[in-house]
Scaffold this active site. Structure first.
Site, PDB file in Angstrom:
ATOM      1  N   CYS A 176       0.828  -1.214   0.000  1.00 52.15           N
ATOM      2  CA  CYS A 176       0.000   0.000   0.000  1.00 52.15           C
ATOM      3  C   CYS A 176       0.863   1.264   0.000  1.00 52.15           C
ATOM      4  CB  CYS A 176      -0.951   0.035   1.194  1.00 52.15           C
ATOM      5  SG  CYS A 176      -2.164  -1.300   1.175  1.00 52.15           S
ATOM      6  N   ASP A 198       2.486  18.112  -9.356  1.00 52.17           N
ATOM      7  CA  ASP A 198       3.891  18.382  -9.045  1.00 52.17           C
ATOM      8  C   ASP A 198       4.254  17.630  -7.780  1.00 52.17           C
ATOM      9  OD1 ASP A 198       5.520  20.264 -10.711  1.00 52.17           O
ATOM     10  OD2 ASP A 198       3.721  21.510 -10.500  1.00 52.17           O
ATOM     11  N   ASP A 207     -13.587   6.649  -0.892  1.00 54.23           N
ATOM     12  CA  ASP A 207     -12.477   6.090  -1.651  1.00 54.23           C
ATOM     13  C   ASP A 207     -11.854   7.103  -2.602  1.00 54.23           C
ATOM     14  OD1 ASP A 207     -12.762   3.692  -0.390  1.00 54.23           O
ATOM     15  OD2 ASP A 207     -14.016   2.800  -1.943  1.00 54.23           O
TER      16      ASP A 207
END
Length: 758
Positions: free
Chosen positions: A420, A470, A453
């Site tokens: 993750c 960025d 989510d």
């Protein structure tokens, strides 16, 4: 920015950049403690050495000769440097309260903030007198007085309140310098009058009669008039009034007496004396709190009372550093006993000095030369910094205060889970982000206020979406300032296109560490970022925070724009002029900062530029009809200009002398200190006509210099350009300049679209 391999276990926070704390920084630099991190909080980047200040006033030394660069010294010591002013202390939560940033947590705290004359105790003094401390305030007024001397006609009267060593020395130094200034301008130095006031019956009361005799004679010979035995009761605009009723007409009043601690110390619960100085024990720990230390003028070592002199602050540096180290490792601190007698070297302004120690006195030009040698040797300790070996020690878990912390420390340097994206734990994140208040917008259906989510946004009818991203690693050791710059940089593309920022999603990495330290870094960094996003009307709607080797932050930003109002890179038109709204040079400056080759004030100027938003500038450029705009970032000024000329089908001419440059950037570039991105950008030199003619120009390297949170480069019609520049300056972009013009393309598809001139 030096990133340690070991996780942080203990935070030592130093409040103030006084003589004791510069000694602490140097001592930790030479012998760091693994797992212990220093943070210096100071309003001023350059701290003066009190022993040389009169010589600076007299004109014998430059500003840099007498100031220690705290930014450079902190970088050398691996310490974080927070440029801010402390206004309070929460000892229950162990947090330092600052004026302009979030609270800073500490495990151990040291206070070395000097003292300030208590001008509030005399009517009118706070309004009409200039306190000598803090020095930065005095220096500004001193420079202003020197400037006024250029056009001053007639008599000039200066009153100095306080006839101790500091007041006498400063009076003679100012008189020497100002008389020289008058002579150089062909004016009569006898028009200058100095008056010295004190409630005591004699000058230099803490020194022996021989010393007092020398200075009484010197003051008389120099024509300084003494007013002793009657305290100043009131200061008016242009007047000093004593308790005995004497009134002196003055042009300037300086205050060098009745020093004390700041008012905010009253609310800390620390034991203070009548002057608001912190009462400390022989270990330099406060009487009230074992985790809080104090040193220098602000400290009253109750078992060893001494006068407020820089020599004691300097001598307290090593034992203070050693006790902070011992406490951070769970060891008992040791007592410090100051010397009973000390050497004072007091100058008379004209490269002549008097030595005072106990009942002994000697004076002469040779004493000034001796003092000069001592002072310069002291300053060299903090300017001539020897190279340091990389610290690769594992954390000393003895610094951990619990088994859980020790376990977390060991885990932090062991193999981490990469699943993750090595996410930071949800509990740490929820605590860190819980106090932050991102703005809410009506067009955000699902965001941080109702996490899911993914975020869900609406696009108003007639609007188009601008999307940009960025991401970059920290180049400065202050996570709060880095968060502000990262957010500002990420918003730049949206503003450059003329869009309104709508939402942002953050992606961050934070160094491995124990939970409390990781939590604070996330909080500090995101506090800065959310301040900038909120000011821009941009809602933070989500993000991802993971563990990594270095601190880094980026944003994916959505903006909204009317498709008819887009300012693009392809909108240049022949005949327009080119406008740049901010100076360039951040790449070379921060490369130099990492090599200890940049002055702290250069870095301050760069940071001030980088935290300034382009939003207002973009709105102004749109009002003046600009159709071509970009923000100057990683490709450098030349790279972004080439990006604009090619789709526009035009050429351009750059005036090197007109380009605004950040202070220090020409110096660091000339020294060959360049960003690691510079070589890639230099490949674009093929876009310059006759580029071999310009390679030795001092500004040539800077047109390739990569920028972080740089300004806007835009074109405006020639007949509106001057008005646009003036408005941009009025809006807070003082370095805005016309740097060139757009020209017709010499030949279709030319590979050299840029001409340079000086």
């Amino acid at each position: 920015m030096r990133t340690p391999d070991q996780p942080v276990l203990r935070d030592i926070v130093l409040v103030g950049g006084g003589h004791s704390h510069v000694g602490v920084l140097k001592r930790f630099a030479m012998n760091p403690v693994p797992g212990v991190r220093l943070t210096l909080i100071c309003r001023d980047t350059h701290t003066p050495y009190s022993g040389m200040l009169p010589g600076y006033v007299a004109g014998h030394y430059s500003y840099d000769d007498v100031h220690i660069d705290l930014s450079r010294l902190a970088e050398y010591a691996g310490a974080r440097f927070y440029r801010d002013e402390v206004v309070g202390l929460d000892r229950d939560l162990k947090r330092v309260k600052c004026r302009n940033r979030p609270d800073v947590p500490y495990d151990l705290l040291s206070i070395n903030i000097g003292s300030s004359p208590r001008v509030n105790e005399v009517e009118g003094a706070s309004e009409f007198a200039v306190p000598v401390k803090p020095i930065n305030g005095f220096n500004a007024r001193w420079l202003a007085l020197l400037s006024r001397m250029e056009n001053h006609e007639g008599p000039l009267t200066v009153g100095v309140v306080g006839a101790g060593a500091g007041g006498v020395e400063l009076t003679l130094a100012m008189q020497f310098r100002l008389q020289n200034e008058l002579k150089q301008r062909g004016k009569d130095p006898s028009q200058l009058h100095f008056h010295l006031f004190d409630s005591a019956d004699e000058i230099l009361p803490t020194h022996n009669p021989k010393v007092r005799s020398v200075f009484s004679r010197t003051l008389a010979e120099r024509g300084v008039k003494l007013h002793l035995g009657s305290p100043v009761q009131q200061v008016r605009n242009g007047q000093l009034v004593t308790e005995s009723g004497d009134i002196l007409q003055t042009d300037e009043v300086l205050w060098v007496t009745r020093a004390g601690g700041p008012e905010w110390l009253k609310d800390t619960g620390l034991a203070l004396d009548d002057g608001l100085f912190i009462r400390v024990r022989d270990t330099l720990q406060t009487e009230t709190d074992d985790s809080v230390f104090a040193a220098g003028d602000i400290a009253n070592v109750v078992n060893h009372p001494r006068e407020k002199a820089g020599v004691f602050a300097v001598r307290q540096g090593p034992p203070l550093a050693d006790n902070l180290k011992r406490m951070s490792l769970g060891k008992a601190p040791k007592d410090f006993k100051p010397q009973k007698t000390w050497l004072a070297l007091i100058s008379t302004g004209d490269k002549y000095a008097v030595a005072s120690k106990g009942d002994r006195e000697f004076d002469g030009a040779w004493v000034w030369r001796w003092k000069d040698w001592i002072d310069r040797r002291f300053m060299a300790k903090f300017s001539d910094l020897p190279p340091m070996e990389e610290d690769t020690k594992l954390p000393d878990t003895g610094a951990a205060q619990s088994a859980e912390e020790a376990s977390q420390a060991i885990s932090a340097v062991a193999m981490r889970c990469g699943g993750c994206g090595a996410k930071v734990g949800s509990t740490v994140l929820s605590r860190a982000l819980g106090e932050l208040k991102p703005i809410e917008r009506d067009d955000i259906i699902i965001g941080l206020h109702a996490p899911d989510d993914a975020a869900v946004l609406t696009v108003p009818p007639g609007k188009a979406v601008v999307h940009t991203v960025d991401f970059f690693r920290a180049f400065i050791d202050d996570p709060y300032v880095f968060g502000r710059i990262a957010a500002n940089h990420s918003l730049g593309d949206v503003f450059a296109m003329g869009a309104e920022a709508q939402s942002a999603t953050a992606v961050a990495t934070v160094p491995y560490g124990i939970e409390s330290k990781v939590e604070d870094v996330v909080f500090q960094m995101m506090s800065g970022a959310i301040e900038v996003l909120n000011e821009a009307g941009c809602a933070l709607v989500g993000g991802h925070t993971g563990e990594g080797k270095e601190l880094a932050l980026g944003f994916a930003v959505n903006g909204l724009i009317d498709p008819e109002d887009v300012m693009s890179k392809g909108g240049l038109r022949a005949g327009d002029v080119l406008i740049l709204t901010k100076p360039i040079g951040t790449g070379t400056l921060f490369a130099a900062h990492a090599r200890l080759a940049a002055k702290g004030r250069w870095i301050d100027s760069a940071l001030s530029s980088m935290v300034q938003s382009n939003k207002t500038a973009a709105e102004c450029l749109r009002r003046y009809g600009s159709k071509a705009c970009t923000d100057v970032t990683g490709f450098g000024l030349l790279g972004h200009l080439v990006e604009m000329t090619r789709p526009s089908g035009v050429d351009a001419e750059l005036d090197l002398s007109a380009i605004p440059i950040l202070p220090g950037a020409e110096e660091t570039a000339a020294a060959g200190i360049l960003s690691s991105l510079q070589p890639a950008n230099i490949r674009l030199r093929r876009g310059i006509r006759d580029q071999e003619k310009w390679v030795n120009h001092p500004r040539y390297p800077l047109i390739f210099d990569p920028q972080t949170a740089g300004g806007l480069l835009a074109s405006v019609a020639a007949d509106r350009a001057e008005s646009c520049v003036q408005e941009l300056k009025a809006l807070g972009y003082p370095h805005t300049a016309i740097i060139g013009r757009v020209t017709a393309q010499d030949m279709e598809g030319a590979i050299e679209p840029i001409s340079l001139k000086d």
